[in-house]
Design an enzyme around this catalytic site. Structure first.
Site, PDB file in Angstrom:
ATOM      1  N   LYS A  76      61.222   4.504  59.182  1.00 47.16           N
ATOM      2  CA  LYS A  76      61.308   6.180  58.823  1.00 47.16           C
ATOM      3  C   LYS A  76      61.075   6.692  60.304  1.00 47.16           C
ATOM      4  O   LYS A  76      60.058   6.046  61.065  1.00 47.16           O
ATOM      5  CB  LYS A  76      60.228   6.562  57.987  1.00 47.16           C
ATOM      6  CG  LYS A  76      60.453   7.885  57.625  1.00 47.16           C
ATOM      7  CD  LYS A  76      59.423   8.380  56.445  1.00 47.16           C
ATOM      8  CE  LYS A  76      59.687   9.929  56.245  1.00 47.16           C
ATOM      9  NZ  LYS A  76      58.629  10.350  55.015  1.00 47.16           N
ATOM     10  N   SER A 151      60.508  13.386  51.351  1.00 46.73           N
ATOM     11  CA  SER A 151      60.960  13.335  52.490  1.00 46.73           C
ATOM     12  C   SER A 151      61.761  12.057  53.033  1.00 46.73           C
ATOM     13  O   SER A 151      62.519  12.113  54.027  1.00 46.73           O
ATOM     14  CB  SER A 151      59.890  13.905  53.571  1.00 46.73           C
ATOM     15  OG  SER A 151      58.900  12.791  53.656  1.00 46.73           O
ATOM     16  N   SER A 175      56.729  11.607  48.741  1.00 45.60           N
ATOM     17  CA  SER A 175      57.902  11.321  49.551  1.00 45.60           C
ATOM     18  C   SER A 175      58.353   9.973  49.593  1.00 45.60           C
ATOM     19  O   SER A 175      59.462   9.678  50.503  1.00 45.60           O
ATOM     20  CB  SER A 175      57.612  11.867  51.089  1.00 45.60           C
ATOM     21  OG  SER A 175      57.488  13.254  51.138  1.00 45.60           O
TER      22      SER A 175
END
Lengths: 484, 95
Positions: A76, A151, A175
């Site tokens: 990420k 997210s 998330s």
């Protein structure tokens, strides 16, 4: 090759079925050819990946390989990676080349994994739909009209689209779990303090926790083995031995007690979602687990407590983005104040600015006790609910989110409706407990996840429960319709 | 809890953000809505409850006061918007 799990790729590499260069090229080609439709990657590090893959193949030829040598994965874009842009999906860090590795990235480098690149997300991890990225929204591989969740939407979408077999992610209020649910993949948020936050760009430091997103519980366990551990560079890291997370995967769940919080299955829950989750839980009954209704009486306070604590901590953390040492700087500032203000307003998107402002307000003189201190007290009440519940049950199960993936634009205009999206996931961050999402059904052709919540440091049990479910069902093997 | 325009501007100033005229109303509405949401906390009796800063109530670890970092000034300053001679440049602060 891309339909194989991390564990299978690892075995194939060890058996010499193909080389790391071959499998790395295969995934890089897929990203190049297919990610135009998903936008799940912000940066693809193809040259670096091929260098790492070549080095891995040489290591293997020399007889020095381990199970991770040459296995492709990705990060990420919140984890700092030395020499590679780390943007956190913000204009503020669009040109930020991290000068060091996060501990998580360093751990994967040390075991010889190959990093394909950095995945898209909500700006600074603030969001539940991955629509707020400076680089554009991420598409859900199951449906172009629907969000992938957030997210960590890029990590979940890329795993679902078979662009990488496993990707790191972070979870501050859901998330990891909510995008895993929306994209039909497997994700685990470990106990707070289990995975080092060093070099993981901070959003809300007392809630942030890194974890893996992959297709199976076994793969998640394999990644968590690399990610977890004490790190003296993270002052909130917990000094405690890390078990082999794969060791307990095959244990029986017979005799296990599963807690079902009545507040999570109230009349507010959509009946179709309730039925889907209950059907999934029945699988555990078939395997010999028993169910028990429990109560988490302060559940309704999770959203309000979270939206004081997270913005407060974010307003402090993001004050480092000032246009002086790194990040975006405005043109021709007339004085220092103008430099700070314009650099920040140009660099941050709306949601980030909103949360900074909320936090500044909550922490401002005269309001601290009414907001931050109060929320921290309520947080202890929420934790106490779980401590009491775990006296009677081994694991708690619930929906991950109120619905399957929603449509683009459906919630982005109204922040409060977006915040309520995390109603079932926030509590574990506030309490610091581990939580997991596993594919457990479909509603309107969209995947739905089952949430497993464990006691502190009980990640092995969650992974065990998830693996047993995946042995008994095939939800985790479903592929998005039309996926090449 | 409803915020007025001046409060929104004061919060923006505290946050070192410059919000433009046309988005003030939107920030005002959105921030007020969130404050309404979090105001539910005020009704909770938290007398005698210790605020929770870390789930395991961990305390700050101490270490020996020795240098553990090497000097990487050039590497760190390479990513700065403006530097000169090892310093970060900003508009003049002191006349």
């Amino acid at each position: 090759m891309h339909n194989k799990t991390l564990a299978q790729i690892s075995q194939d590499l060890q058996a010499g079925e193909y080389s790391s260069v071959e499998v790395t090229k295969h995934f890089l080609d897929r990203i190049k050819n297919l990610d135009g439709q998903y936008n799940s990657f912000i940066t693809v590090t193809d040259e670096l990946a091929l260098t790492q893959a070549k080095a891995a193949d040489e290591l293997r030829a020399a007889g020095n390989a381990n199970e991770w040598t040459g296995v492709p994965m990705a990060h990420k874009d919140i984890f700092c990676t030395d020499g590679v842009r780390t943007s956190c999906a913000s204009k503020m860090l669009d040109k930020f080349i991290a000068p060091y590795d996060s501990t998580v990235a360093d751990n994967f480098n040390k075991v010889g994994a190959v990093s394909l690149g950095k995945t898209n997300m909500d700006e600074f991890a603030m969001g539940s739909s991955s629509e707020s990225s400076f680089y554009g929204a991420v598409k859900n591989p199951w449906s172009e009209e629907h969000v992938p969740g957030g997210s960590s939407g890029g990590s979940a979408a890329a795993v679902a689209a078979r662009l990488a077999p496993g990707i790191t992610a972070t979870d501050t209020g859901g998330s990891i779990r909510q995008p895993a649910s929306f994209c039909g993949v497997t994700g685990i948020k470990p106990t707070y303090g289990r995975v080092s936050r060093f070099g993981m760009i901070s959003y809300a430091s007392s809630l942030d926790q890194g974890g893996p997103i992959a297709r199976t519980a076994e793969d998640a366990a394999m990644m968590l083995n690399v990610m977890a551990g004490f790190d003296k560079k993270d002052s909130t890291s917990i000094e405690r031995d890390v078990p082999d997370y794969r060791a307990d995967l095959n244990k029986s769940v017979k005799g296990m007690t599963i807690g079902l919080p009545k507040e999570y299955f109230s009349s507010d829950l959509d009946p179709v979602m309730a039925q889907t989750i209950q059907d999934a839980i029945k699988e555990y009954e078939k395997m010999g687990a028993t169910l028990k209704e429990i109560s988490l009486p302060n559940t309704n306070l999770c959203v309000p407590a979270y939206y004081v604590i997270a913005p407060s901590e974010c307003s402090a953390n993001l004050s480092r983005m000032d246009g002086v040492r790194f990040g975006h700087r405005c043109e021709d500032p007339k004085d220092i104040e103008d430099l700070f203000k314009r650099s920040r307003s140009e660099g941050f998107g709306d949601e980030v600015q909103r949360r900074i402002m909320l936090g500044s307000y909550a922490l401002s003189a005269g309001f601290y006790d009414a907001y931050y201190k109060k929320a921290q007290q309520v947080r202890r009440l929420i934790k106490n609910d779980f401590v009491a519940a775990f006296n009677d049950v081994d694991v708690i199960m619930s929906p991950v989110a109120p619905s399957p993936a929603f449509k683009f634009g459906e919630k982005s205009k109204d922040p409060v409706s977006m915040y309520l999206e995390d109603i079932y996931t926030l509590s574990t961050n506030l309490a610091g407990l581990p939580g997991m999402s596993i594919p457990a059904g479909m509603i309107n052709d969209l995947p739905v996840g089952l949430q497993l919540i464990g006691n502190y440091f009980d990640e092995s049990r969650l992974l065990n429960c998830a693996h047993q479910f995946q042995n008994a069902t095939d939800w985790h093997t479903k592929t998005p319709t039309g996926l090449k | 809890m409803s915020l007025d325009t001046n409060q929104v501007l004061a919060i923006a100033d505290l946050s070192r953000l410059q919000i433009d005229e046309k988005s003030i109303t939107e920030f005002q509405t959105n921030l007020s809505n969130v404050l309404d949401l979090v105001d539910q906390l005020q009704a909770v009796d938290t007398t005698g409850i210790e605020p929770m800063a870390h789930p395991m109530d961990a305390v700050q670890r101490l270490r020996a006061d020795v240098v553990t970092e090497v000097n990487q000034r050039e590497k760190f300053q390479k990513i700065a918007p403006s530097t000169d001679n090892g310093h970060y440049l900003v508009p003049k602060v002191v006349e």
